[in-house]
Design an enzyme around this catalytic site. Structure first.
Site, PDB file in Angstrom:
ATOM      1  CG  ASN A 106       6.783   2.996   5.074  1.00 26.09           C
ATOM      2  OD1 ASN A 106       6.300   3.126   3.962  1.00 26.09           O
ATOM      3  ND2 ASN A 106       6.160   3.369   6.170  1.00 26.09           N
ATOM      4  CB  CYS A 154       2.507  10.304   1.703  1.00 24.72           C
ATOM      5  SG  CYS A 154       0.882  11.059   1.528  1.00 24.72           S
ATOM      6  CG  HIS A 205       3.707   4.377   9.207  1.00 24.09           C
ATOM      7  ND1 HIS A 205       3.082   3.378   8.477  1.00 24.09           N
ATOM      8  CD2 HIS A 205       4.024   5.337   8.302  1.00 24.09           C
ATOM      9  CE1 HIS A 205       3.022   3.726   7.213  1.00 24.09           C
ATOM     10  NE2 HIS A 205       3.582   4.922   7.071  1.00 24.09           N
ATOM     11  CG  HIS A 246       7.646   7.319   5.573  1.00 24.40           C
ATOM     12  ND1 HIS A 246       7.463   6.859   4.298  1.00 24.40           N
ATOM     13  CD2 HIS A 246       6.444   7.199   6.195  1.00 24.40           C
ATOM     14  CE1 HIS A 246       6.195   6.480   4.141  1.00 24.40           C
ATOM     15  NE2 HIS A 246       5.551   6.683   5.278  1.00 24.40           N
ATOM     16  NE  ARG A 261      -1.040   2.427   2.978  1.00 25.77           N
ATOM     17  CZ  ARG A 261      -0.439   3.485   3.496  1.00 25.77           C
ATOM     18  NH1 ARG A 261      -0.310   4.599   2.804  1.00 25.77           N
ATOM     19  NH2 ARG A 261       0.076   3.445   4.717  1.00 25.77           N
TER      20      ARG A 261
HETATM   21  P1  HMG Z   1     -12.693  14.650  -2.181  1.00 25.20           P
HETATM   22  O1  HMG Z   1     -12.382  15.070  -3.590  1.00 25.20           O
HETATM   23  O2  HMG Z   1     -12.755  15.697  -1.145  1.00 25.20           O
HETATM   24  O3  HMG Z   1     -14.012  13.795  -2.020  1.00 25.20           O
HETATM   25  O4  HMG Z   1     -11.630  13.531  -1.776  1.00 25.20           O
HETATM   26  P2  HMG Z   1     -15.235  13.451  -2.871  1.00 25.20           P
HETATM   27  O5  HMG Z   1     -16.089  12.640  -1.967  1.00 25.20           O
HETATM   28  O6  HMG Z   1     -15.777  14.704  -3.493  1.00 25.20           O
HETATM   29  O7  HMG Z   1     -14.709  12.485  -4.036  1.00 25.20           O
HETATM   30  C1  HMG Z   1     -14.039  12.906  -5.200  1.00 25.20           C
HETATM   31  C2  HMG Z   1     -14.153  11.814  -6.241  1.00 25.20           C
HETATM   32  O8  HMG Z   1     -13.537  10.608  -5.788  1.00 25.20           O
HETATM   33  C3  HMG Z   1     -15.603  11.413  -6.564  1.00 25.20           C
HETATM   34  O9  HMG Z   1     -15.611  10.981  -7.910  1.00 25.20           O
HETATM   35  C4  HMG Z   1     -15.848  10.242  -5.659  1.00 25.20           C
HETATM   36  O10 HMG Z   1     -16.846   9.360  -6.132  1.00 25.20           O
HETATM   37  C5  HMG Z   1     -14.501   9.553  -5.668  1.00 25.20           C
HETATM   38  P3  HMG Z   1     -16.251  11.907  -9.072  1.00 25.20           P
HETATM   39  O11 HMG Z   1     -17.652  12.140  -8.651  1.00 25.20           O
HETATM   40  O12 HMG Z   1     -15.432  13.173  -9.065  1.00 25.20           O
HETATM   41  O13 HMG Z   1     -16.086  11.058 -10.297  1.00 25.20           O
HETATM   42  N1  HMG Z   1     -14.247   8.849  -4.429  1.00 25.20           N
HETATM   43  C6  HMG Z   1     -13.905   7.559  -4.346  1.00 25.20           C
HETATM   44  N2  HMG Z   1     -13.732   6.619  -5.286  1.00 25.20           N
HETATM   45  C7  HMG Z   1     -13.379   5.393  -4.855  1.00 25.20           C
HETATM   46  N3  HMG Z   1     -13.144   5.089  -3.552  1.00 25.20           N
HETATM   47  C8  HMG Z   1     -13.314   6.022  -2.603  1.00 25.20           C
HETATM   48  C9  HMG Z   1     -13.702   7.311  -2.991  1.00 25.20           C
HETATM   49  N4  HMG Z   1     -13.937   8.441  -2.298  1.00 25.20           N
HETATM   50  C10 HMG Z   1     -14.268   9.369  -3.195  1.00 25.20           C
HETATM   51  N5  HMG Z   1     -13.099   5.712  -1.323  1.00 25.20           N
HETATM   52  C11 HMG Z   1     -10.859  11.690  -0.471  1.00 25.20           C
HETATM   53  C12 HMG Z   1     -11.569  13.023  -0.468  1.00 25.20           C
HETATM   54  C13 HMG Z   1     -10.577  11.324   0.966  1.00 25.20           C
HETATM   55  C14 HMG Z   1     -11.769  10.659  -1.106  1.00 25.20           C
HETATM   56  C15 HMG Z   1      -9.546  11.817  -1.286  1.00 25.20           C
HETATM   57  O14 HMG Z   1      -8.859  12.967  -0.893  1.00 25.20           O
HETATM   58  C16 HMG Z   1      -8.677  10.611  -1.110  1.00 25.20           C
HETATM   59  O15 HMG Z   1      -9.009   9.518  -1.531  1.00 25.20           O
HETATM   60  N6  HMG Z   1      -7.495  10.806  -0.471  1.00 25.20           N
HETATM   61  C17 HMG Z   1      -6.589   9.724  -0.176  1.00 25.20           C
HETATM   62  C18 HMG Z   1      -5.196  10.207  -0.272  1.00 25.20           C
HETATM   63  C19 HMG Z   1      -4.249   9.064   0.045  1.00 25.20           C
HETATM   64  O16 HMG Z   1      -4.563   7.906  -0.183  1.00 25.20           O
HETATM   65  N7  HMG Z   1      -3.057   9.413   0.543  1.00 25.20           N
HETATM   66  C20 HMG Z   1      -2.065   8.440   0.850  1.00 25.20           C
HETATM   67  C21 HMG Z   1      -2.437   7.547   1.988  1.00 25.20           C
HETATM   68  S1  HMG Z   1      -2.164   8.281   3.576  1.00 25.20           S
HETATM   69  C22 HMG Z   1      -0.467   8.024   3.863  1.00 25.20           C
HETATM   70  O17 HMG Z   1       0.237   7.596   2.991  1.00 25.20           O
HETATM   71  C23 HMG Z   1       0.083   8.265   5.240  1.00 25.20           C
HETATM   72  C24 HMG Z   1       0.300   6.964   6.017  1.00 25.20           C
HETATM   73  O18 HMG Z   1       1.168   6.090   5.330  1.00 25.20           O
HETATM   74  C25 HMG Z   1       0.881   7.279   7.407  1.00 25.20           C
HETATM   75  C26 HMG Z   1       2.111   8.180   7.353  1.00 25.20           C
HETATM   76  O19 HMG Z   1       3.080   7.859   6.658  1.00 25.20           O
HETATM   77  O20 HMG Z   1       2.051   9.214   8.025  1.00 25.20           O
HETATM   78  C27 HMG Z   1      -1.032   6.212   6.237  1.00 25.20           C
HETATM   79 MG    MG Z   2       3.319   6.205   5.332  1.00 25.64          MG
END
Ligand code: HMG
Ligand code: MG
Length: 306
Positions: free
Chosen positions: A251, A242, A209, A211, A16
């Protein structure tokens, strides 16, 4: 002084956190093979993919198919990142048994990452956690920027503790403190961990966690162990980062973490050569060499000391 002993759980996040940051999209078959090889190596928690917006993370848009196709090993957990109810619909449909929700100790980072304030993110995943609990799923909660933020700089450990305690109170079985951009140093670890514990999260429910952007991750692991942490996230081959954290690299490599832990006398149940094999197989698909000192040493000595 006698060597420490006991069990440490390694949470593999390469499929992931690693693959979300690959420049290209890794084919479904290779993702499935990667997860299966990691479980075969003895990892008991393999974060399989993310059900986030494909617009945000196109690299994992095929997560539903990947999750379904993984041959699940008994006794292995396969958490999936879920940001909202849409992600939860996908998780339920795919038969996921553990989810991970995520927020941050920094408002700016959270806004960039999930387009929501910290408060809004809690409101967003309250119904997600409720559904998970109703369905008997386990829930992990991530706190990003626990050691510093790419936008706001220093982050107060009190803020990290508050978000951690809120996650635990909201129903997270485990809280993973993320050094998202790898800025943390060992002196921060007892403070960040200690305050989260004081705020009400038992240390056995805390994970680190880390990095490894600046090469401090293993030193921070050693401090984490001294502070009582027994769960560490890592990614095979040091994959990861990220896309919403400029400058974040992978990581801590699972191989490097295992070398440290095993050398110090901790048991993980994971085969280091097995993880090296998984990283190498993935590298043959991506064309990118694993960023792990231990893999490099393993290659240099034809595996004699791994
Ligand atoms: P948004 O644009 O504010 O929300 O995104 P929305 O609800 O308006 O959705 C936008 C579009 O995405 C829509 O499609 C939704 O249907 C679709 P459209 O109508 O424009 O065609 N959509 C989805 N599709 C599939 N699955 C879903 C989903 N949700 C919405 N679940 C949202 C808000 C949270 C969805 C977006 O910003 C997002 O997905 N962000 C994720 C970012 C991410 O994954 N970042 C990396 C992971 S976190 C990380 O790496 C840190 C970590 O490792 C810890 C660390 O290192 O600190 C965990
Ligand atoms: Mg991370």
């Amino acid at each position: 002084m006698s060597a420490p002993s006991g069990r440490v759980t390694v949470v593999e996040v390469g499929p992931r956190d690693g693959l979300q940051n690959e420049p290209g999209v890794v084919p479904v078959e290779a993702k499935v093979a990667f997860v299966e090889a990691l479980a075969d190596a003895g990892l008991t928690v393999v974060e399989a993919t993310a059900f986030v917006s494909p617009k945000a993370i196109p690299q994992l848009a095929d997560g539903d198919e990947v999750f379904r196709r993984i041959l699940k090993r008994p006794g292995v957990r396969y958490p999936v990142l879920v940001p909202n109810e849409r992600g939860m619909d996908r998780a339920e449909a795919a038969g996921v048994r553990e989810i991970a929700v995520f927020t941050a100790a920094s408002e700016t980072f959270n806004l960039r990452n999930v387009n929501a304030s910290i408060e809004e993110s809690f409101a967003r995943f309250a119904p997600v956690i409720a559904r998970a609990k109703k369905g008997g799923m386990r829930v992990r909660g991530y706190v990003s920027c626990a050691f510093g933020c790419p936008y706001e700089g220093a982050v107060r450990p009190e803020a990290v503790a508050e978000v951690s305690a809120r996650l635990a109170a909201a129903g997270c079985d485990e809280v993973s403190l993320g050094d998202t951009i790898g800025v943390g140093v060992p002196t921060q670890v007892p403070d960040v961990v200690g305050r989260a514990v004081e705020a009400g999260v038992p240390v056995e429910r805390l994970a680190l966690h880390l990095h490894d952007t600046r090469g401090t991750a293993l030193a921070n692991v050693a401090e984490g162990l001294r502070a009582g942490v027994r769960i560490f996230d890592a990614s095979a081959g040091g994959l990861g980062g990220c896309p919403y954290a400029p400058g974040a690299s992978g990581n801590v490599a699972t191989e490097d973490l295992l070398y440290l832990l095993h050398g110090m006398g901790w048991e993980t149940g994971v085969s280091l050569p097995g993880v090296v094999a998984a990283s190498r197989a993935l590298a043959s698909v991506t064309g990118r060499r694993p960023v792990s000192r231990v893999v490099a040493a393993f290659e240099g000595s034809a595996g004699r000391r791994a």
